[in-house]
Write a protein that holds these residues in place. Structure first.
Motif, PDB file in Angstrom:
ATOM      1  N   GLU A 212     -25.340 -48.677  -4.968  1.00 23.20           N
ATOM      2  CA  GLU A 212     -24.885 -48.408  -6.339  1.00 23.20           C
ATOM      3  C   GLU A 212     -25.974 -48.799  -7.343  1.00 23.20           C
ATOM      4  O   GLU A 212     -26.228 -48.070  -8.310  1.00 23.20           O
TER       5      GLU A 212
ATOM      6  N   LEU B  31     -28.000 -46.395  -9.955  1.00 29.18           N
ATOM      7  CA  LEU B  31     -28.089 -46.675 -11.402  1.00 29.18           C
ATOM      8  C   LEU B  31     -29.546 -46.630 -11.855  1.00 29.18           C
ATOM      9  O   LEU B  31     -29.855 -46.187 -12.955  1.00 29.18           O
TER      10      LEU B  31
ATOM     11  N   VAL C  53     -30.355 -45.865 -15.732  1.00 27.19           N
ATOM     12  CA  VAL C  53     -29.506 -46.877 -16.366  1.00 27.19           C
ATOM     13  C   VAL C  53     -30.051 -48.277 -16.073  1.00 27.19           C
ATOM     14  O   VAL C  53     -30.128 -49.118 -16.955  1.00 27.19           O
TER      15      VAL C  53
ATOM     16  N   ASN D 202     -19.133 -46.670 -14.295  1.00 32.71           N
ATOM     17  CA  ASN D 202     -19.854 -45.919 -15.326  1.00 32.71           C
ATOM     18  C   ASN D 202     -20.307 -46.858 -16.438  1.00 32.71           C
ATOM     19  O   ASN D 202     -19.475 -47.489 -17.084  1.00 32.71           O
TER      20      ASN D 202
END
Lengths: 249, 309
Positions: A45, A49, A54, A147
Protein backbone atom coordinates in the motif's frame (compact mmCIF):
# COMPACT_ATOMS: atom_id res chain seq x y z
CA UNK A 1 4.46 12.72 2.62
CA UNK A 2 6.55 10.33 4.67
CA UNK A 3 5.10 6.87 5.33
CA UNK A 4 6.31 4.59 8.11
CA UNK A 5 5.61 0.89 7.58
CA UNK A 6 6.08 -1.72 10.28
CA UNK A 7 6.80 -5.33 9.32
CA UNK A 8 7.05 -8.42 11.48
CA UNK A 9 9.12 -11.56 10.94
CA UNK A 10 6.85 -14.58 11.47
CA UNK A 11 6.65 -18.27 10.67
CA UNK A 12 5.63 -18.59 7.00
CA UNK A 13 1.86 -18.94 6.60
CA UNK A 14 2.26 -22.33 4.89
CA UNK A 15 3.97 -23.89 7.91
CA UNK A 16 1.79 -25.80 10.34
CA UNK A 17 3.18 -25.01 13.77
CA UNK A 18 3.16 -27.51 16.62
CA UNK A 19 3.84 -27.19 20.34
CA UNK A 20 7.08 -28.66 21.68
CA UNK A 21 6.69 -31.97 23.49
CA UNK A 22 7.20 -30.32 26.91
CA UNK A 23 4.53 -27.71 26.17
CA UNK A 24 6.92 -24.85 26.95
CA UNK A 25 6.69 -23.13 23.59
CA UNK A 26 5.94 -23.70 19.94
CA UNK A 27 8.53 -25.58 17.91
CA UNK A 28 9.83 -23.16 15.30
CA UNK A 29 13.39 -24.41 14.99
CA UNK A 30 14.43 -24.54 11.31
CA UNK A 31 11.06 -23.49 9.92
CA UNK A 32 10.69 -21.01 7.07
CA UNK A 33 10.26 -17.40 8.21
CA UNK A 34 8.66 -14.62 6.16
CA UNK A 35 7.15 -11.17 6.35
CA UNK A 36 3.76 -11.42 8.06
CA UNK A 37 1.21 -11.43 5.17
CA UNK A 38 -0.70 -8.43 6.54
CA UNK A 39 2.57 -6.47 6.80
CA UNK A 40 3.36 -7.32 3.17
CA UNK A 41 0.03 -5.72 2.26
CA UNK A 42 1.08 -2.66 4.29
CA UNK A 43 4.34 -2.38 2.33
CA UNK A 44 2.47 -2.74 -0.96
CA UNK A 45 0.00 0.00 0.00
CA UNK A 46 2.85 2.37 0.85
CA UNK A 47 4.58 1.61 -2.46
CA UNK A 48 1.36 2.28 -4.37
CA UNK A 49 0.97 5.61 -2.55
CA UNK A 50 4.48 6.49 -3.65
CA UNK A 51 3.77 5.45 -7.23
CA UNK A 52 0.71 7.71 -7.18
CA UNK A 53 2.86 10.58 -6.01
CA UNK A 54 1.10 10.78 -2.63
CA UNK A 55 4.01 9.40 -0.61
CA UNK A 56 7.53 10.76 -1.02
CA UNK A 57 9.49 8.48 1.29
CA UNK A 58 8.82 5.03 2.75
CA UNK A 59 10.61 4.04 5.94
CA UNK A 60 10.28 0.40 6.93
CA UNK A 61 10.83 -0.74 10.50
CA UNK A 62 11.09 -4.22 11.98
CA UNK A 63 11.83 -5.34 15.52
CA UNK A 64 13.47 -8.43 16.90
CA UNK A 65 16.64 -10.47 16.43
CA UNK A 66 19.36 -9.95 13.83
CA UNK A 67 17.49 -12.05 11.25
CA UNK A 68 14.74 -9.40 10.96
CA UNK A 69 17.18 -7.78 8.52
CA UNK A 70 15.88 -10.28 5.96
CA UNK A 71 12.34 -8.93 6.25
CA UNK A 72 13.58 -5.33 6.12
CA UNK A 73 15.55 -6.14 2.94
CA UNK A 74 12.46 -7.76 1.43
CA UNK A 75 10.45 -4.60 2.08
CA UNK A 76 13.27 -2.50 0.62
CA UNK A 77 13.23 -4.69 -2.48
CA UNK A 78 9.48 -4.13 -2.79
CA UNK A 79 10.02 -0.37 -2.84
CA UNK A 80 10.70 1.02 0.64
CA UNK A 81 13.48 3.64 0.69
CA UNK A 82 15.26 2.96 3.95
CA UNK A 83 15.03 0.73 6.98
CA UNK A 84 15.17 0.89 10.75
CA UNK A 85 15.95 -2.25 12.71
CA UNK A 86 15.06 -2.17 16.39
CA UNK A 87 17.34 -5.02 17.34
CA UNK A 88 16.77 -7.10 20.45
CA UNK A 89 16.72 -10.75 21.40
CA UNK A 90 14.15 -10.04 24.10
CA UNK A 91 10.57 -11.22 23.73
CA UNK A 92 8.58 -8.29 22.35
CA UNK A 93 4.92 -8.10 23.26
CA UNK A 94 2.54 -5.83 21.35
CA UNK A 95 2.60 -3.08 24.01
CA UNK A 96 6.40 -2.94 23.85
CA UNK A 97 6.33 -2.86 20.04
CA UNK A 98 3.78 -0.03 20.15
CA UNK A 99 6.03 1.91 22.56
CA UNK A 100 9.05 1.49 20.27
CA UNK A 101 6.97 2.53 17.27
CA UNK A 102 5.70 5.53 19.20
CA UNK A 103 9.29 6.62 19.84
CA UNK A 104 10.04 6.25 16.12
CA UNK A 105 6.91 8.21 15.18
CA UNK A 106 8.12 11.03 17.42
CA UNK A 107 11.55 10.91 15.78
CA UNK A 108 10.52 10.47 12.15
CA UNK A 109 7.22 12.40 12.13
CA UNK A 110 5.54 10.35 9.39
CA UNK A 111 2.21 11.53 8.02
CA UNK A 112 0.96 7.99 7.76
CA UNK A 113 1.85 4.77 9.59
CA UNK A 114 0.74 1.59 7.83
CA UNK A 115 0.93 -1.81 9.47
CA UNK A 116 -0.78 -5.20 9.38
CA UNK A 117 -3.93 -5.65 11.43
CA UNK A 118 -2.50 -8.73 13.10
CA UNK A 119 0.41 -11.11 12.89
CA UNK A 120 -0.36 -14.70 12.02
CA UNK A 121 1.70 -16.06 14.93
CA UNK A 122 0.27 -14.26 17.96
CA UNK A 123 -3.06 -13.36 16.30
CA UNK A 124 -3.31 -10.46 18.76
CA UNK A 125 -4.58 -7.64 16.55
CA UNK A 126 -3.42 -4.94 18.99
CA UNK A 127 -0.28 -3.06 17.99
CA UNK A 128 -1.75 -0.45 15.62
CA UNK A 129 -4.49 0.45 18.06
CA UNK A 130 -2.01 0.73 20.93
CA UNK A 131 0.27 2.95 18.87
CA UNK A 132 -2.84 5.09 18.30
CA UNK A 133 -3.37 5.45 22.03
CA UNK A 134 0.28 6.24 22.80
CA UNK A 135 0.73 8.76 19.99
CA UNK A 136 -2.76 10.25 20.20
CA UNK A 137 -3.15 9.67 16.46
CA UNK A 138 -6.39 8.41 14.91
CA UNK A 139 -6.60 4.81 13.68
CA UNK A 140 -8.21 3.21 10.65
CA UNK A 141 -8.08 -0.50 11.41
CA UNK A 142 -8.88 -3.49 9.14
CA UNK A 143 -8.59 -1.30 6.02
CA UNK A 144 -9.82 -2.48 2.64
CA UNK A 145 -9.46 0.92 0.97
CA UNK A 146 -7.28 3.94 1.75
CA UNK A 147 -7.62 7.37 0.11
CA UNK A 148 -5.42 10.32 1.06
CA UNK A 149 -6.70 13.79 0.17
CA UNK A 150 -6.78 17.30 1.66
CA UNK A 151 -4.85 16.53 4.83
CA UNK A 152 -7.11 13.61 5.65
CA UNK A 153 -7.23 9.91 4.98
CA UNK A 154 -10.49 8.10 4.29
CA UNK A 155 -10.30 4.49 5.39
CA UNK A 156 -12.88 1.88 4.47
CA UNK A 157 -12.86 -0.78 7.17
CA UNK A 158 -13.96 -4.41 7.08
CA UNK A 159 -16.32 -4.76 10.04
CA UNK A 160 -18.57 -7.61 11.17
CA UNK A 161 -21.67 -6.11 9.56
CA UNK A 162 -20.04 -5.13 6.25
CA UNK A 163 -17.99 -2.02 5.49
CA UNK A 164 -17.52 1.22 7.42
CA UNK A 165 -15.75 4.35 6.22
CA UNK A 166 -14.08 6.80 8.58
CA UNK A 167 -12.20 10.02 7.91
CA UNK A 168 -9.02 10.63 9.89
CA UNK A 169 -6.95 13.77 10.11
CA UNK A 170 -3.27 13.27 9.27
CA UNK A 171 -1.00 12.05 10.71
CA UNK A 172 -2.87 8.77 11.13
CA UNK A 173 -2.41 5.04 11.57
CA UNK A 174 -3.83 2.46 9.16
CA UNK A 175 -3.91 -1.29 9.77
CA UNK A 176 -4.43 -3.48 6.74
CA UNK A 177 -6.97 -6.19 6.05
CA UNK A 178 -6.60 -8.89 3.41
CA UNK A 179 -8.37 -7.19 0.55
CA UNK A 180 -6.59 -3.84 0.61
CA UNK A 181 -4.34 -4.94 -2.25
CA UNK A 182 -2.45 -7.86 -3.71
CA UNK A 183 1.26 -7.54 -2.94
CA UNK A 184 3.71 -7.75 -5.84
CA UNK A 185 6.75 -9.99 -6.01
CA UNK A 186 10.18 -8.45 -5.73
CA UNK A 187 12.18 -8.45 -8.98
CA UNK A 188 15.77 -9.63 -8.95
CA UNK A 189 17.29 -6.22 -9.87
CA UNK A 190 15.28 -4.66 -7.03
CA UNK A 191 16.52 -7.30 -4.61
CA UNK A 192 20.09 -6.43 -5.63
CA UNK A 193 19.39 -2.70 -5.28
CA UNK A 194 17.82 -3.23 -1.85
CA UNK A 195 21.15 -4.46 -0.52
CA UNK A 196 22.56 -0.97 -0.92
CA UNK A 197 19.68 0.88 0.73
CA UNK A 198 20.46 2.23 4.22
CA UNK A 199 19.29 0.39 7.34
CA UNK A 200 19.71 2.07 10.71
CA UNK A 201 20.22 -0.09 13.77
CA UNK A 202 18.80 0.95 17.14
CA UNK A 203 17.91 -0.83 20.35
CA UNK A 204 14.79 -0.47 22.52
CA UNK A 205 17.10 1.16 25.10
CA UNK A 206 18.15 3.78 22.53
CA UNK A 207 14.46 4.55 22.13
CA UNK A 208 13.98 4.72 25.90
CA UNK A 209 11.53 1.83 25.97
CA UNK A 210 11.26 -0.81 28.69
CA UNK A 211 10.21 -3.96 26.83
CA UNK A 212 9.77 -6.22 29.88
CA UNK A 213 6.91 -8.63 29.13
CA UNK A 214 3.61 -8.14 30.96
CA UNK A 215 2.16 -11.54 30.26
CA UNK A 216 3.71 -14.94 30.62
CA UNK A 217 2.92 -17.99 28.53
CA UNK A 218 2.58 -20.81 31.04
CA UNK A 219 1.90 -23.57 28.56
CA UNK A 220 1.15 -24.26 24.92
CA UNK A 221 -0.78 -27.28 23.75
CA UNK A 222 -2.44 -28.59 20.61
CA UNK A 223 -6.16 -27.86 20.28
CA UNK A 224 -8.68 -30.65 20.89
CA UNK A 225 -8.52 -32.92 17.88
CA UNK A 226 -11.67 -33.84 16.02
CA UNK A 227 -12.51 -37.52 15.61
CA UNK A 228 -12.05 -38.69 12.05
CA UNK A 229 -15.42 -38.80 10.33
CA UNK A 230 -16.85 -40.99 7.61
CA UNK A 231 -17.43 -40.62 3.91
CA UNK A 232 -21.03 -40.98 2.80
CA UNK A 233 -21.77 -42.46 -0.60
CA UNK A 234 -24.50 -40.10 -1.74
CA UNK A 235 -26.81 -37.25 -0.78
CA UNK A 236 -29.53 -39.60 0.48
CA UNK A 237 -27.14 -41.19 2.96
CA UNK A 238 -25.94 -37.74 4.05
CA UNK A 239 -29.48 -36.55 4.76
CA UNK A 240 -30.28 -39.80 6.58
CA UNK A 241 -27.17 -39.47 8.81
CA UNK A 242 -27.87 -35.83 9.61
CA UNK A 243 -31.46 -36.64 10.54
CA UNK A 244 -31.08 -39.90 12.42
CA UNK A 245 -27.47 -40.13 13.62
CA UNK A 246 -26.32 -36.55 14.23
CA UNK A 247 -29.90 -35.30 14.71
CA UNK A 248 -29.00 -31.81 13.58
CA UNK A 249 -31.69 -31.28 10.94
CA UNK B 1 -12.89 -8.60 42.01
CA UNK B 2 -14.90 -6.20 39.89
CA UNK B 3 -15.47 -6.57 36.20
CA UNK B 4 -16.52 -4.05 33.57
CA UNK B 5 -18.11 -5.57 30.47
CA UNK B 6 -18.23 -3.35 27.38
CA UNK B 7 -21.59 -3.85 25.66
CA UNK B 8 -21.73 -4.44 21.91
CA UNK B 9 -24.83 -2.76 20.52
CA UNK B 10 -26.23 -0.61 17.72
CA UNK B 11 -27.84 1.91 20.12
CA UNK B 12 -31.28 0.34 19.56
CA UNK B 13 -30.48 -3.18 20.69
CA UNK B 14 -27.84 -5.22 22.41
CA UNK B 15 -25.77 -7.64 20.30
CA UNK B 16 -25.70 -11.27 21.35
CA UNK B 17 -21.93 -11.30 21.84
CA UNK B 18 -22.43 -9.16 24.97
CA UNK B 19 -24.22 -12.09 26.63
CA UNK B 20 -21.34 -14.49 25.99
CA UNK B 21 -18.94 -11.92 27.39
CA UNK B 22 -21.02 -11.64 30.58
CA UNK B 23 -20.70 -15.43 30.98
CA UNK B 24 -16.91 -15.13 30.65
CA UNK B 25 -17.03 -12.41 33.33
CA UNK B 26 -19.05 -14.72 35.58
CA UNK B 27 -16.43 -17.42 35.27
CA UNK B 28 -13.84 -14.93 36.58
CA UNK B 29 -16.21 -14.06 39.42
CA UNK B 30 -17.03 -10.80 41.18
CA UNK B 31 -19.37 -7.87 40.62
CA UNK B 32 -20.19 -7.30 36.98
CA UNK B 33 -21.02 -3.85 35.63
CA UNK B 34 -21.82 -3.18 31.97
CA UNK B 35 -20.82 -0.04 30.09
CA UNK B 36 -23.08 1.02 27.24
CA UNK B 37 -21.41 3.82 25.27
CA UNK B 38 -23.39 5.21 22.37
CA UNK B 39 -25.70 7.95 21.16
CA UNK B 40 -29.40 7.58 21.86
CA UNK B 41 -28.56 4.21 23.35
CA UNK B 42 -31.23 4.11 26.07
CA UNK B 43 -32.89 1.01 24.63
CA UNK B 44 -29.59 -0.89 24.56
CA UNK B 45 -28.93 0.16 28.16
CA UNK B 46 -32.35 -1.10 29.25
CA UNK B 47 -31.65 -4.42 27.56
CA UNK B 48 -28.29 -4.60 29.35
CA UNK B 49 -30.01 -4.02 32.70
CA UNK B 50 -32.08 -7.16 32.12
CA UNK B 51 -29.08 -9.46 31.68
CA UNK B 52 -29.02 -11.96 34.48
CA UNK B 53 -26.09 -11.46 36.86
CA UNK B 54 -25.36 -7.81 36.07
CA UNK B 55 -24.92 -5.49 39.03
CA UNK B 56 -25.03 -2.05 37.41
CA UNK B 57 -25.29 -0.57 33.92
CA UNK B 58 -23.30 2.58 33.15
CA UNK B 59 -24.63 4.59 30.22
CA UNK B 60 -22.47 7.10 28.37
CA UNK B 61 -24.93 8.64 25.95
CA UNK B 62 -23.18 11.20 23.79
CA UNK B 63 -22.99 11.98 20.07
CA UNK B 64 -19.21 11.36 20.19
CA UNK B 65 -19.81 7.67 20.98
CA UNK B 66 -22.50 7.10 18.36
CA UNK B 67 -20.37 5.21 15.86
CA UNK B 68 -18.03 3.58 18.36
CA UNK B 69 -15.02 5.58 17.15
CA UNK B 70 -12.03 4.16 19.02
CA UNK B 71 -10.46 7.62 19.47
CA UNK B 72 -13.46 8.65 21.61
CA UNK B 73 -14.61 5.42 23.26
CA UNK B 74 -11.16 4.12 24.30
CA UNK B 75 -10.45 7.07 26.66
CA UNK B 76 -13.90 6.60 28.19
CA UNK B 77 -13.23 2.90 28.82
CA UNK B 78 -9.78 3.68 30.25
CA UNK B 79 -11.21 6.33 32.56
CA UNK B 80 -14.08 4.23 33.89
CA UNK B 81 -12.26 0.92 33.66
CA UNK B 82 -9.33 1.80 35.90
CA UNK B 83 -11.60 1.29 38.92
CA UNK B 84 -12.07 -2.38 37.94
CA UNK B 85 -9.82 -5.43 38.09
CA UNK B 86 -10.96 -6.67 34.66
CA UNK B 87 -12.34 -5.03 31.53
CA UNK B 88 -13.95 -7.42 29.04
CA UNK B 89 -15.39 -6.89 25.58
CA UNK B 90 -16.51 -9.27 22.83
CA UNK B 91 -13.79 -10.11 20.29
CA UNK B 92 -15.82 -8.56 17.48
CA UNK B 93 -14.43 -6.01 15.04
CA UNK B 94 -15.69 -3.29 17.41
CA UNK B 95 -14.09 -4.83 20.48
CA UNK B 96 -10.82 -5.54 18.66
CA UNK B 97 -10.73 -1.96 17.41
CA UNK B 98 -11.30 -0.26 20.75
CA UNK B 99 -9.90 -2.47 23.52
CA UNK B 100 -6.16 -2.39 22.67
CA UNK B 101 -6.40 1.40 22.45
CA UNK B 102 -8.01 1.54 25.89
CA UNK B 103 -5.42 -0.92 27.25
CA UNK B 104 -2.47 1.14 26.05
CA UNK B 105 -3.94 4.22 27.75
CA UNK B 106 -3.83 2.17 30.97
CA UNK B 107 -0.33 0.84 30.18
CA UNK B 108 -1.72 -2.69 30.02
CA UNK B 109 -0.84 -5.54 27.64
CA UNK B 110 -4.29 -6.82 26.62
CA UNK B 111 -5.22 -10.46 26.12
CA UNK B 112 -7.12 -11.08 22.88
CA UNK B 113 -9.76 -13.62 22.04
CA UNK B 114 -9.82 -15.79 25.19
CA UNK B 115 -11.54 -19.17 24.98
CA UNK B 116 -11.39 -20.10 28.67
CA UNK B 117 -10.85 -18.63 32.11
CA UNK B 118 -8.33 -20.65 34.15
CA UNK B 119 -8.18 -18.20 37.06
CA UNK B 120 -8.55 -14.47 37.67
CA UNK B 121 -5.23 -13.79 35.92
CA UNK B 122 -4.80 -16.80 33.63
CA UNK B 123 -6.60 -17.46 30.36
CA UNK B 124 -6.43 -19.70 27.32
CA UNK B 125 -6.33 -18.27 23.82
CA UNK B 126 -5.66 -19.65 20.36
CA UNK B 127 -2.51 -18.61 18.49
CA UNK B 128 -1.13 -19.60 15.06
CA UNK B 129 -4.61 -19.74 13.51
CA UNK B 130 -5.85 -22.04 16.27
CA UNK B 131 -3.13 -24.66 15.72
CA UNK B 132 -1.84 -23.96 19.20
CA UNK B 133 -3.65 -23.06 22.41
CA UNK B 134 -1.63 -20.86 24.75
CA UNK B 135 -2.23 -20.50 28.48
CA UNK B 136 -1.37 -16.91 29.32
CA UNK B 137 -0.93 -15.24 32.70
CA UNK B 138 -1.20 -11.47 33.05
CA UNK B 139 0.89 -9.48 35.53
CA UNK B 140 -0.94 -6.21 34.84
CA UNK B 141 -3.04 -4.63 37.60
CA UNK B 142 -6.02 -4.32 35.26
CA UNK B 143 -6.75 -7.18 32.91
CA UNK B 144 -8.01 -6.00 29.52
CA UNK B 145 -9.54 -8.88 27.61
CA UNK B 146 -11.53 -9.66 24.48
CA UNK B 147 -13.70 -12.76 24.56
CA UNK B 148 -14.39 -15.25 21.78
CA UNK B 149 -18.16 -15.52 21.88
CA UNK B 150 -18.43 -19.09 20.59
CA UNK B 151 -16.33 -20.35 23.52
CA UNK B 152 -18.80 -19.20 26.19
CA UNK B 153 -22.54 -19.80 26.51
CA UNK B 154 -24.83 -16.79 26.36
CA UNK B 155 -25.96 -15.40 29.72
CA UNK B 156 -29.75 -15.11 30.12
CA UNK B 157 -30.89 -11.87 28.52
CA UNK B 158 -33.88 -11.66 30.84
CA UNK B 159 -34.39 -11.83 34.57
CA UNK B 160 -31.90 -9.23 35.73
CA UNK B 161 -32.82 -5.82 37.13
CA UNK B 162 -29.58 -3.87 37.32
CA UNK B 163 -29.53 -0.20 38.27
CA UNK B 164 -28.87 2.13 35.33
CA UNK B 165 -26.51 5.03 35.97
CA UNK B 166 -25.60 7.84 33.59
CA UNK B 167 -21.95 8.70 32.93
CA UNK B 168 -21.43 12.32 31.98
CA UNK B 169 -17.85 12.47 30.75
CA UNK B 170 -17.55 13.14 27.06
CA UNK B 171 -14.41 12.40 25.08
CA UNK B 172 -14.34 13.83 21.60
CA UNK B 173 -10.84 13.66 20.16
CA UNK B 174 -11.81 15.57 17.04
CA UNK B 175 -9.30 13.63 14.92
CA UNK B 176 -11.68 11.08 13.41
CA UNK B 177 -15.21 11.08 12.05
CA UNK B 178 -17.70 8.59 10.74
CA UNK B 179 -18.39 8.92 7.01
CA UNK B 180 -20.73 6.06 6.19
CA UNK B 181 -21.32 2.35 6.18
CA UNK B 182 -22.60 -0.40 3.93
CA UNK B 183 -24.09 -3.04 6.14
CA UNK B 184 -25.33 -6.33 4.78
CA UNK B 185 -29.05 -6.70 5.20
CA UNK B 186 -30.37 -10.19 5.57
CA UNK B 187 -33.36 -11.95 7.08
CA UNK B 188 -31.15 -14.92 7.84
CA UNK B 189 -29.57 -15.33 11.28
CA UNK B 190 -26.21 -13.74 12.08
CA UNK B 191 -23.28 -15.97 11.16
CA UNK B 192 -21.78 -16.03 14.63
CA UNK B 193 -25.11 -16.87 16.32
CA UNK B 194 -26.68 -19.28 13.80
CA UNK B 195 -27.37 -22.93 14.74
CA UNK B 196 -26.65 -23.98 11.16
CA UNK B 197 -24.11 -22.44 8.78
CA UNK B 198 -23.66 -23.34 5.13
CA UNK B 199 -20.53 -21.92 3.49
CA UNK B 200 -19.25 -21.83 -0.05
CA UNK B 201 -15.70 -21.67 -1.35
CA UNK B 202 -13.84 -21.18 -4.57
CA UNK B 203 -15.62 -24.24 -5.95
CA UNK B 204 -18.83 -22.20 -6.17
CA UNK B 205 -17.28 -20.51 -9.25
CA UNK B 206 -19.32 -17.29 -9.00
CA UNK B 207 -21.66 -15.24 -6.84
CA UNK B 208 -24.81 -16.34 -8.65
CA UNK B 209 -24.19 -19.95 -7.68
CA UNK B 210 -24.42 -18.97 -4.00
CA UNK B 211 -28.17 -18.80 -4.69
CA UNK B 212 -28.13 -22.60 -4.28
CA UNK B 213 -26.78 -22.17 -0.75
CA UNK B 214 -29.28 -19.41 0.12
CA UNK B 215 -32.13 -21.75 -0.81
CA UNK B 216 -30.86 -24.46 1.51
CA UNK B 217 -30.14 -21.89 4.22
CA UNK B 218 -33.74 -20.71 4.13
CA UNK B 219 -34.99 -24.28 4.55
CA UNK B 220 -32.67 -24.92 7.51
CA UNK B 221 -32.84 -21.49 9.13
CA UNK B 222 -29.14 -21.22 8.44
CA UNK B 223 -26.67 -18.40 7.93
CA UNK B 224 -24.50 -18.39 4.82
CA UNK B 225 -20.73 -18.02 5.04
CA UNK B 226 -17.79 -18.20 2.68
CA UNK B 227 -14.11 -19.00 2.56
CA UNK B 228 -11.53 -16.30 2.01
CA UNK B 229 -11.02 -17.55 -1.55
CA UNK B 230 -14.69 -16.91 -2.37
CA UNK B 231 -14.57 -13.41 -0.86
CA UNK B 232 -11.26 -12.52 -2.52
CA UNK B 233 -12.69 -13.66 -5.86
CA UNK B 234 -15.55 -11.21 -5.34
CA UNK B 235 -18.30 -13.87 -5.24
CA UNK B 236 -19.69 -12.52 -1.95
CA UNK B 237 -18.99 -9.60 0.45
CA UNK B 238 -16.38 -9.62 3.24
CA UNK B 239 -18.87 -9.88 6.09
CA UNK B 240 -19.48 -13.51 5.05
CA UNK B 241 -15.89 -14.64 5.54
CA UNK B 242 -15.33 -17.44 8.05
CA UNK B 243 -11.76 -18.01 9.24
CA UNK B 244 -8.73 -16.87 11.20
CA UNK B 245 -9.22 -13.25 10.28
CA UNK B 246 -12.93 -13.37 9.47
CA UNK B 247 -15.71 -14.62 11.67
CA UNK B 248 -15.36 -17.47 14.13
CA UNK B 249 -18.40 -19.76 14.12
CA UNK B 250 -19.31 -22.85 16.13
CA UNK B 251 -22.82 -23.90 15.05
CA UNK B 252 -24.55 -27.24 15.62
CA UNK B 253 -24.12 -27.98 11.93
CA UNK B 254 -21.56 -26.54 9.50
CA UNK B 255 -21.85 -27.46 5.83
CA UNK B 256 -18.76 -26.64 3.75
CA UNK B 257 -19.44 -26.62 0.03
CA UNK B 258 -16.58 -26.43 -2.46
CA UNK B 259 -14.15 -25.42 0.31
CA UNK B 260 -10.75 -27.13 0.32
CA UNK B 261 -10.07 -26.39 3.99
CA UNK B 262 -7.00 -24.17 4.36
CA UNK B 263 -5.87 -23.98 8.00
CA UNK B 264 -6.98 -20.35 8.08
CA UNK B 265 -10.54 -21.44 7.23
CA UNK B 266 -10.50 -24.38 9.65
CA UNK B 267 -9.49 -21.92 12.39
CA UNK B 268 -12.88 -20.27 11.99
CA UNK B 269 -15.16 -23.32 12.04
CA UNK B 270 -13.51 -26.41 13.52
CA UNK B 271 -15.33 -26.05 16.83
CA UNK B 272 -18.65 -26.68 15.07
CA UNK B 273 -20.52 -29.66 16.52
CA UNK B 274 -21.14 -31.49 13.26
CA UNK B 275 -19.22 -30.71 10.08
CA UNK B 276 -20.31 -31.76 6.61
CA UNK B 277 -18.02 -31.33 3.61
CA UNK B 278 -19.06 -31.55 0.00
CA UNK B 279 -16.10 -31.41 -2.36
CA UNK B 280 -15.16 -33.22 -5.53
CA UNK B 281 -11.49 -33.51 -4.50
CA UNK B 282 -11.30 -36.42 -2.09
CA UNK B 283 -7.84 -35.29 -0.96
CA UNK B 284 -9.17 -31.91 0.23
CA UNK B 285 -8.05 -31.23 3.83
CA UNK B 286 -11.59 -30.27 4.80
CA UNK B 287 -12.39 -34.02 4.90
CA UNK B 288 -9.93 -34.43 7.79
CA UNK B 289 -12.20 -32.43 10.06
CA UNK B 290 -15.56 -33.40 8.54
CA UNK B 291 -17.88 -35.80 10.37
CA UNK B 292 -19.64 -36.54 7.09
CA UNK B 293 -17.79 -36.15 3.85
CA UNK B 294 -19.38 -36.40 0.44
CA UNK B 295 -17.03 -36.62 -2.51
CA UNK B 296 -19.18 -35.24 -5.30
CA UNK B 297 -19.60 -32.44 -7.80
CA UNK B 298 -21.33 -29.73 -5.80
CA UNK B 299 -23.40 -28.67 -8.81
CA UNK B 300 -25.11 -32.05 -8.68
CA UNK B 301 -25.03 -32.69 -4.92
CA UNK B 302 -26.28 -29.32 -3.70
CA UNK B 303 -29.50 -29.21 -5.79
CA UNK B 304 -30.13 -32.83 -4.80
CA UNK B 305 -29.62 -31.94 -1.13
CA UNK B 306 -32.02 -29.02 -1.56
CA UNK B 307 -34.62 -31.40 -2.96
CA UNK B 308 -34.27 -33.88 -0.11
CA UNK B 309 -34.59 -31.43 2.78
Amino acid sequence: MKVLVAVKRVVDYNVKVRPKADGSDVDIANVKMSINPFCEIAVEEAVRLKEKGVASEIVVVSMGPKQCQEQIRTALALGADRGIHVETDAELQPLAVAKCLNALVAKESPELVIMGKQSIDGDNNQTGQMLGALSGLPQGTFASEVNVADGKVAVTREVDGGLQTVSLSLPAIVTTDLRLNEPRYAKLPDIMKAKRKPVENVSPEDLGVDVAPRTKTLKVEPPAQRQAGIKVSDVSELVEKLKNEAKVI
Amino acid sequence: MSILVIAEHDNASLKGATLNTVTAAQSIGGDIDVLVAGAGCGAAAEAAAKISGVNKVLVADNAAYGHQLAENVAPLIAEIGKAYTHILAPATTTGKNIMPRAAALLDVQPISDIISVESADTFKRPVYAGNVIATVQSADVTKVITVRGTAFDAAAGEGGSAAVEAVDTAHDSGVSSFVGEELAKSDRPELTAAKVVISGGRGMQNGENFEMLYKIADKLGAAVGASRAAVDAGFVPNDMQVGQTGKIVAPELYIAVGISGAIQHLAGMKDSKVIVAINKDEEAPIFQVADYGLVADLFEAVPELDGKL
